[in-house]
Design a protein around this motif. Structure first.
Motif, PDB file in Angstrom:
ATOM      1  N   LYS A  37       0.839  -1.204   0.000  1.00 31.93           N
ATOM      2  CA  LYS A  37       0.000   0.000   0.000  1.00 31.93           C
ATOM      3  C   LYS A  37       0.872   1.252   0.000  1.00 31.93           C
ATOM      4  O   LYS A  37       0.562   2.246  -0.673  1.00 31.93           O
ATOM      5  N   LEU A  38       2.001   1.128   0.763  1.00 31.06           N
ATOM      6  CA  LEU A  38       2.887   2.279   0.869  1.00 31.06           C
ATOM      7  C   LEU A  38       3.516   2.592  -0.489  1.00 31.06           C
ATOM      8  O   LEU A  38       3.617   3.742  -0.903  1.00 31.06           O
TER       9      LEU A  38
ATOM     10  N   LEU B  77       1.088   4.306  -2.586  1.00 27.22           N
ATOM     11  CA  LEU B  77       0.934   5.714  -2.215  1.00 27.22           C
ATOM     12  C   LEU B  77       2.106   6.536  -2.754  1.00 27.22           C
ATOM     13  O   LEU B  77       1.913   7.652  -3.249  1.00 27.22           O
TER      14      LEU B  77
ATOM     15  N   GLN C 176       1.378   7.134  -6.266  1.00 29.16           N
ATOM     16  CA  GLN C 176       0.304   8.120  -6.426  1.00 29.16           C
ATOM     17  C   GLN C 176       0.817   9.529  -6.155  1.00 29.16           C
ATOM     18  O   GLN C 176       0.459  10.479  -6.847  1.00 29.16           O
ATOM     19  N   ASN C 177       1.677   9.637  -5.131  1.00 32.26           N
ATOM     20  CA  ASN C 177       2.262  10.951  -4.843  1.00 32.26           C
ATOM     21  C   ASN C 177       3.052  11.477  -6.035  1.00 32.26           C
ATOM     22  O   ASN C 177       2.986  12.660  -6.363  1.00 32.26           O
TER      23      ASN C 177
ATOM     24  N   HIS D 119       0.907  12.595  -8.851  1.00 35.98           N
ATOM     25  CA  HIS D 119       0.198  13.831  -8.551  1.00 35.98           C
ATOM     26  C   HIS D 119       0.975  15.051  -9.019  1.00 35.98           C
ATOM     27  O   HIS D 119       0.408  16.112  -9.241  1.00 35.98           O
ATOM     28  N   LYS D 120       2.301  14.882  -9.181  1.00 38.60           N
ATOM     29  CA  LYS D 120       3.133  15.988  -9.680  1.00 38.60           C
ATOM     30  C   LYS D 120       3.730  15.562 -11.028  1.00 38.60           C
ATOM     31  O   LYS D 120       4.932  15.277 -11.109  1.00 38.60           O
TER      32      LYS D 120
ATOM     33  N   GLU E  33       1.161  17.080   5.443  1.00 38.03           N
ATOM     34  CA  GLU E  33       0.628  15.787   5.036  1.00 38.03           C
ATOM     35  C   GLU E  33       1.347  14.649   5.767  1.00 38.03           C
ATOM     36  O   GLU E  33       0.726  13.675   6.203  1.00 38.03           O
TER      37      GLU E  33
END
Lengths: 434, 194
Positions: free
Chosen positions: A2-3, A6, A9-10, A13-14, A336
């Motif tokens: 999951k990490l 993430l 995904q991070n 996002h950029k 965050e």
């Protein structure tokens, strides 16, 4: 897992940061991979083409040129030597020489060189017949596998050679067509790219030609008729009555070959003396292929080293860009990260989250780089073929590329480690009350 | 800093009121286990907070304490739904999408479940924050200045929402603020003085 997701995904996002880092990384990794692969394949090709040859004898000139032309069929010949000068080395009872293979060069067909030689030559490259038979009569040829496939020639086909070693439609020997007698197995050596025939064929082609006014690169063999068959044990005398009749009036000196490839029985002081003797006391030149090729590699190596240094610099800059983009995004994401801690994440998880981001960029960048490098090889293979006369295997992966992966991971992790430590040390209370 | 003894029952509502500089936020961080206690004790759900190790405390906080910050904070890159799922995951609970949707529905932001949190309006973001504070069925909900940026009407609505949701989850609600407007809501009030 999951990490890791993430982290991904991070990064997504950029997209601009991600793209910049990826492009830089891919460029560095790709350049390095391209350099190593090319270097490796060129070295391999050159070494496999040494074919156990200890010495090359030819006309005076640059020893490197002699080797490149005689063994690799790359450069122009240094000139021709008379058969008479070559004769002592062709003596089967020579005390030092195990095998001496004469080559007559000068003509080509669609860029593939026609080599007048004997059957010892394909043996050097362990090339056997795939179909057909060995050449027997003059003007019969056996094709290397690449020649046959590229020129689309089959058994029994005839073709007309061009004078000189490049494709040149204005200078064809139209009177003397070659006939395909056999096709060789693929050997992965220069032999695949040659048209093999008897030395007599080459002489025959040129004997019918009027003496050209222009002497081209010294490889012309426009001498009057003469016969010397010592160098070609395969030549059936019965097939060449015309030549035999003229043999009496001819001299050995009027027949020429281009080079002699020599294998010694053993390498020792005597063979070294032989080489020195040839170079000092005769009109011939003798060169050791291994030495010349090493010289060439050390010359080329400088260029390779420079490009490789450049590539490593790009890789380091891309590492720096990963660092800067992680560092900046971390500043924006302080709250965050504090939130993640509040929600129950341990500091180690935040550390891993950031390290993963660095590693993801480096792995993706590496994969993109490797893909780019091999695509470049793939699409430039025709160009490389013209340049080096070898088919490179664009999709051959080598151990160095695995090493490069480790290097990439190291750069990615190193770039991420400082931001990751910062993430690890996030002071939740302070960050949240800011 | 010194703080009076505070005791809040299950379903109890407690208002901690103080001007800035009186240690409101410090108290909230102590209660949340974000700052170490120097003296004194905190007990949540029969668990002495001091006796927990660092990573135990992280997990305990995730499970037992829901926090609503003054300013909404989210994991920017992922949807509202995923943000709440991460809150469950990090607390060591299985991800329960049914519960997440239920909470979002109760707070009227169900339709925003799959959007990125920063695309939502401030009010919606606050509601998602409340949903996240509730997602792990905590024993305590801590709210830090939830009304300071709101007008009277909205401040009133948010307080009522917090009380209502805390009651539905049988959680104690502790609200830290300098906002005197919401005094009237709370029976249990602690006033901090500098």
């Amino acid at each position: 897992m999951k990490l890791l997701k993430l982290s991904f995904q991070n990064l997504l996002h950029k997209p601009l940061h991600l793209t910049l880092s990826l492009v830089l990384f891919a460029l560095g990794a790709g350049l390095i991979a391209l350099m190593v692969t090319l270097n490796k394949q060129i070295t391999q090709k050159f070494e496999s083409n040494l074919a156990g040859i200890d010495l090359i004898i030819g006309a005076k000139g640059s020893p490197l040129q002699l080797v490149l032309n005689g063994l690799y069929h790359l450069d122009a010949p240094t000139g021709n030597i008379s058969l008479q000068d070559a004769k002592p080395f062709l003596n089967p009872n020579h005390p030092l020489i195990k095998k001496a293979v004469p080559l007559s060069l000068g003509d080509s067909y669609r860029g593939f060189r026609i080599v007048g030689t004997n059957r010892d030559f394909p043996e050097l490259y362990k090339a056997g017949l795939k179909e057909g038979v060995w050449w027997d009569k003059p003007m019969e040829v056996v094709l290397g596998s690449i020649v046959a496939s590229t020129a689309k020639l089959k058994l029994g086909d005839t073709f007309i050679s061009s004078h000189g070693l490049t494709t040149d439609d204005f200078n064809q020997h139209e009177h003397a067509p070659f006939k395909v007698a056999g096709i060789l197995n693929e050997t992965g050596t220069v032999c695949d790219q040659l048209v093999l025939t008897s030395a007599e064929s080459i002489w025959e082609v040129h004997e019918h030609q009027a003496k050209p006014a222009l002497v081209e690169e010294g490889e012309d063999k426009q001498d009057p008729v003469a016969t010397e068959e010592t160098h070609d044990h395969e030549e059936g005398e019965a097939h060449d009555h015309e030549h035999e009749n003229q043999a009496d009036s001819a001299t050995l000196a009027s027949r020429e070959i281009t080079t002699l490839l020599i294998q010694f029985k053993a390498r020792n002081v005597q063979t070294l003396n032989l080489q020195r003797n040839i170079n000092q006391n005769t009109q011939l030149q003798a060169a050791t292929p291994a030495i010349e090729i090493n010289r060439l590699f050390s010359l080329m190596g400088i260029g390779f080293d420079a490009i490789r240094a450049l590539a490593w610099m790009i890789a380091l800059v891309s590492g720096l860009s990963i660092f800067i983009s992680l560092y900046n995004s971390l500043k924006e994401r302080r709250q965050e990260l504090a939130l993640l801690r509040v929600l129950g994440a341990t500091p180690a998880k935040l550390f891993a989250l950031i390290i993963f981001e660095g590693l993801i960029i480096s792995i993706l960048g590496y994969l993109a780089g490797i893909l780019i490098a091999h695509l470049v090889m793939h699409f430039s293979s025709d160009y490389l073929f013209q340049l080096y006369k070898y088919r490179f295997d664009a999709w051959q992966f080598i151990r160095e590329e695995a090493v490069l992966l480790l290097g990439s991971l190291a750069i990615g992790a190193a770039a991420a480690v400082i931001p990751a430590i910062q993430a690890y040390r996030t002071d939740i209370a302070k960050t949240l009350s800011d | 800093m010194q703080f009076p003894d505070i005791h809040v029952q299950d379903k109890g509502h407690c208002l901690i009121l103080g001007k800035s500089g009186t240690g409101k936020t410090t108290l909230l961080h102590l209660l949340a286990g974000l700052l170490p206690l120097q003296t004194g004790e905190i007990k949540i759900d029969d668990q002495w907070v001091k006796s927990l190790g660092a990573s135990q405390l992280d997990r305990f906080r995730g499970k037992k304490i829901g926090i609503v910050f003054q300013k909404s904070i989210f994991i920017e890159a992922i949807s509202v739904m995923e943000n709440l799922a991460w809150a469950q995951h990090l607390a060591g609970n299985p991800v329960d999408h049914g519960r997440i949707l239920l909470l979002l529905k109760r707070l009227g932001v169900e339709h925003q479940a799959h959007r990125l949190p920063y695309r939502l309006s401030i009010g919606e973001q606050q509601r998602v924050s409340i949903a996240r504070a509730l997602v792990n069925k905590p024993s305590v909900i801590l709210a830090d200045e939830p009304t300071s940026a709101l007008d009277d009407q909205n401040a009133d609505a948010v307080i009522r929402l917090l009380e209502e949701q805390a009651d539905l989850e049988s959680a104690a609600l502790i609200l830290v603020t300098h906002d005197a407007r919401i005094k009237s809501h709370f029976e249990q009030q602690i006033i901090l003085a500098a």
